[in-house]
Scaffold this motif. Structure first.
Motif, PDB file in Angstrom:
ATOM      1  N   SER A   1       0.844  -1.189   0.000  1.00  0.00           N
ATOM      2  CA  SER A   1       0.000   0.000   0.000  1.00  0.00           C
ATOM      3  C   SER A   1       0.880   1.239   0.000  1.00  0.00           C
ATOM      4  N   THR A   2       0.291   2.341  -0.366  1.00  0.00           N
ATOM      5  CA  THR A   2       0.968   3.633  -0.401  1.00  0.00           C
ATOM      6  C   THR A   2       0.235   4.597   0.516  1.00  0.00           C
ATOM      7  N   ARG A   3       0.985   5.378   1.244  1.00  0.00           N
ATOM      8  CA  ARG A   3       0.399   6.406   2.108  1.00  0.00           C
ATOM      9  C   ARG A   3       0.685   7.776   1.504  1.00  0.00           C
ATOM     10  N   LEU A   4      -0.346   8.600   1.403  1.00  0.00           N
ATOM     11  CA  LEU A   4      -0.211   9.965   0.899  1.00  0.00           C
ATOM     12  C   LEU A   4      -0.379  10.925   2.067  1.00  0.00           C
ATOM     13  N   PHE A   5       0.633  11.702   2.341  1.00  0.00           N
ATOM     14  CA  PHE A   5       0.589  12.689   3.421  1.00  0.00           C
ATOM     15  C   PHE A   5       0.388  14.057   2.793  1.00  0.00           C
ATOM     16  N   PHE A   6      -0.494  14.858   3.372  1.00  0.00           N
ATOM     17  CA  PHE A   6      -0.815  16.146   2.771  1.00  0.00           C
ATOM     18  C   PHE A   6      -1.301  17.132   3.828  1.00  0.00           C
ATOM     19  N   ARG A   7      -1.313  18.414   3.434  1.00  0.00           N
ATOM     20  CA  ARG A   7      -1.850  19.462   4.298  1.00  0.00           C
ATOM     21  C   ARG A   7      -3.351  19.509   4.142  1.00  0.00           C
ATOM     22  N   GLY A   8      -4.039  19.525   5.259  1.00  0.00           N
ATOM     23  CA  GLY A   8      -5.479  19.708   5.251  1.00  0.00           C
ATOM     24  C   GLY A   8      -5.821  21.054   5.865  1.00  0.00           C
TER      25      GLY A   8
END
Length: 169
Positions: A1-8
């Protein structure tokens, strides 16, 4: 799996805080399946943006991020760092992982206004080699003389540039 980290944006960040920007995550099971939507909650208990995640030589996850985004001032020690064993449950972040002072190899340095979008360059052995970041609000490095300005395109102030800073300097 891949994890996407982002600003919310508009996140419920625990007080005290200077922004409602936080770090969130989506999990994508595979390239052929859609990502699971974020629950809208921050994964760390601190305001932040521009997350960059890497795995060290021991298999631990590290997240570097801009811990003082947008309206947060002052920004001089804005580098955030959190760590994790699995990339899902994160530590309480520490602020001050990097600051806005740039150290040069000749021993000199300069203090800038902001340093953002941190990314770590790792060696083949997984050890950190250099920090890459965007930098802005720096003083003119070479002075005001007209002859110097013709050979130096950097104008200072609002100019921005990408900096690669070797670790351990």
């Amino acid at each position: 799996s891949t994890r996407l980290f982002f600003r919310g944006d508009g996140m419920d960040i625990p007080s005290p805080t200077c922004s409602d920007e936080g770090i969130s995550m989506q999990v994508c099971p595979s390239e052929n399946e859609p990502c699971h939507p974020s629950n809208g909650l921050p994964i760390i208990s601190h305001t932040g943006e521009d997350p960059s995640v890497f795995v060290d030589h021991r298999g631990n996850y590290h997240m570097l991020f801009n811990a003082l985004p947008y309206k947060c001032v002052p920004k001089f020690e804005q580098g955030g760092h959190a760590w994790s064993k699995d990339g899902i449950e994160w530590s309480t972040p520490r602020v001050g992982a990097f600051d806005t002072t740039i150290q040069f190899t000749d021993g000199s340095g300069m203090k800038c206004e902001r340093r953002e979008r941190p990314q770590m360059v790792l060696g083949k052995d997984g050890m950190p080699l250099a920090l890459i970041s965007a930098v802005t609000g720096c003083p003119k490095a070479l002075g005001e003389e007209e002859s110097i300005q013709k050979s130096n395109p950097y104008k200072g102030g609002d100019d921005a540039f990408t900096l690669i800073q070797k670790m351990g300097i």
